[in-house]
Design a protein around this motif. Structure first.
Motif, PDB file in Angstrom:
ATOM      1  N   HIS A   1       0.824  -1.204   0.000  1.00 35.19           N
ATOM      2  CA  HIS A   1       0.000   0.000   0.000  1.00 35.19           C
ATOM      3  C   HIS A   1       0.864   1.263   0.000  1.00 35.19           C
ATOM      4  N   GLU A   2       1.999   1.222   0.721  1.00 36.32           N
ATOM      5  CA  GLU A   2       2.883   2.386   0.770  1.00 36.32           C
ATOM      6  C   GLU A   2       3.478   2.682  -0.604  1.00 36.32           C
TER       7      GLU A   2
ATOM      8  N   ALA B   1       0.735   4.124  -2.905  1.00 36.76           N
ATOM      9  CA  ALA B   1       0.435   5.518  -2.547  1.00 36.76           C
ATOM     10  C   ALA B   1       1.528   6.453  -3.041  1.00 36.76           C
ATOM     11  N   THR B   2       2.775   5.983  -2.972  1.00 29.29           N
ATOM     12  CA  THR B   2       3.908   6.818  -3.393  1.00 29.29           C
ATOM     13  C   THR B   2       3.836   7.166  -4.872  1.00 29.29           C
TER      14      THR B   2
ATOM     15  N   GLY C   1       1.054   7.118  -6.613  1.00 27.71           N
ATOM     16  CA  GLY C   1      -0.217   7.758  -6.913  1.00 27.71           C
ATOM     17  C   GLY C   1      -1.278   6.899  -7.541  1.00 27.71           C
TER      18      GLY C   1
ATOM     19  N   SER D   1      -4.243   3.630  -6.710  1.00 27.00           N
ATOM     20  CA  SER D   1      -4.978   3.070  -5.577  1.00 27.00           C
ATOM     21  C   SER D   1      -4.885   1.563  -5.459  1.00 27.00           C
TER      22      SER D   1
END
Length: 449
Positions: free
Chosen positions: A14-15, A18-19, A21, A23
């Motif tokens: 997930h990290e 997110a980095t 951009g 989902s």
């Protein structure tokens, strides 16, 4: 806790998403049309933790017949030879282990010196003026030699002995398709190349004659007779594939007038390791130096008179115009070449000759015992460390029975030579003891009836 590999947790996943951009992982593949996407779950085993994975892989590995627990009489291009312990100590050093093509030679002196020593030792063994910094393996080195001969002579016909390794001949066929070379295979007779057929096929259109020394059946080909035939044709080149360990005892091909000598240095410091990776060598005359594929390392002195090493020639398409390149080799087997260099240096000049002699003596002892056990040994010519035997049962069946006795049997020649059904090619190296040879012969005798 020390991990052998780095796991990826859901939080890590997930990290990362997110980095950048996005989902979800699905979103990463949004540009791929729906109709070509695979929507089902892959049929894979459930994930395992490190302890479970280590246990499972260990159980799988234990099913293999390894050379620590089994005595091997399998050769045919990959051999079980003595490897000095110093080899692993040197090649495991980080400055060698991670080395790639040294594009900055001034800071790669150790790597360049090791390659230079490899070239020097190969030149001495083969009796040739120049050797390159290594090739992928013996088969591709031989195919490169064939293509070089065609380019140099401007001829299209290649005569290849069927006593050359079958896999090497297959590589030659593949390489020959691009330049539209005509590959003509010369039959073998009683373990050696049929020189009468060779003489009849040899003509003014022949670019090169390709021989193996010792050949695939372990026999020593009469290279002087082959060279006499070749000399009758203008420009035809003599290409020899040779086991470098055998050259510790045999007269080198360079003394028989060979134009190119190639082979595989697996016999020096490189384990059998399921057939690869290996390290090919490519040696030739000074006249052909600028046509050699790969790289050449040279020795020089700096402005202070200190000895140094440089990349002298790089005849590949990354460095010169593509149409002028002799090869598209983009890497080589530098680490394996280093292993071979360390092994040859450690064994030494006298040791190498003694090692070659041991192979010859032990193979001759094995032949005597096989004959005494009423097992037919084919070919009466001179040989190095391999002989061909004929059995009454299929070789695959024989080898299965030998495995149950802790013995890895020889190569099934019927797989590539239909006329040699129930024939086995066996190799006896310096690692085989008298007890192992006697046990092998006894088991063969019992199986053969």
């Amino acid at each position: 806790m020390e991990f052998r590999y780095l796991p990826m947790t859901e939080a890590d996943k997930h990290e990362m998403l997110a980095t950048i951009g996005v989902s979800s992982t699905e979103e990463l593949f949004s540009d791929i049309p729906e109709k070509v996407r695979y929507r089902e779950d892959l049929k894979l085993k459930k994930p395992a933790n490190e302890a479970q994975l280590k246990k499972e892989l260990g159980e799988m590995a234990s099913r293999n017949a390894n050379l620590k627990e089994y005595s091997s009489f399998l050769g045919a291009g990959v051999y079980d030879h003595y490897i000095p312990s110093v080899v692993d100590h040197v090649i495991s050093r980080s400055e060698f282990y991670t080395a790639y093509t040294p594009y900055q030679p001034e800071i790669s002196q150790g790597e360049l010196q090791a390659i230079f020593e490899f070239q020097t030792m190969i030149s001495e063994l083969t009796g040739m003026a120049v050797a390159n910094s290594s090739m992928y393996d013996g088969g591709t080195a031989l195919a490169e030699a064939v293509n070089l001969s065609a380019a140099q002579t401007k001829k299209k016909k290649i005569l290849v002995s069927k006593a050359v390794h079958p896999e090497s001949r297959a590589v030659i066929d593949s390489y020959a398709k691009g330049p539209n070379l005509e590959v003509v295979e010369i039959e073998h007779y009683n373990g050696r190349t049929d020189l009468k057929q060779l003489a009849s096929e040899l003509d003014e259109d022949t670019a090169s004659v390709v021989m193996q020394y010792p050949n695939f059946f372990g026999q020593i080909e009469p290279l002087h007779e082959v060279q006499e035939l070749i000399q009758q044709q203008k420009k035809t080149m003599f290409v020899v594939s040779s086991n470098p360990l055998a050259l510790g005892y045999l007269t080198p091909p360079g003394e028989f007038g060979a134009d190119i000598v190639v082979g595989d240095t697996q016999v020096f410091g490189i384990p059998a390791q399921f057939g690869g990776p290996h390290c090919g060598y490519f040696a030739t005359t000074e006249k052909l130096m600028r046509k050699v594929p790969g790289r050449l390392i040279g020795q020089t002195t700096d402005e202070d008179g200190q000895r140094g090493f440089v990349l002298t020639l790089q005849a590949r398409e990354q460095h010169i115009r593509r149409d002028k390149a002799t090869s598209n080799i983009c890497s080589n087997q530098a680490l394996n070449a280093l292993a071979s260099s360390v092994a040859m240096s450690s064994i030494g000049k006298r040791g190498l000759k003694r090692m070659a002699e041991l192979n010859m003596h032990k193979t001759r002892y094995a032949k005597q015992q096989l004959v005494a056990a009423n097992i037919a040994v084919l070919a009466d010519g001179t040989f190095f460390n391999e002989v061909v035997i004929k059995l009454s049962s299929p070789i695959s069946v024989v080898n299965e029975k030998l495995l149950t006795k802790g013995i890895i049997g020889g190569y099934d020649l019927g797989e590539v030579y239909p006329e040699l059904e129930n024939h086995m090619l066996i190799a006896v190296t310096e690692n085989r003891t008298k007890e192992e040879i006697d046990a092998f012969v006894k088991e063969l005798g019992d199986i053969n009836g």
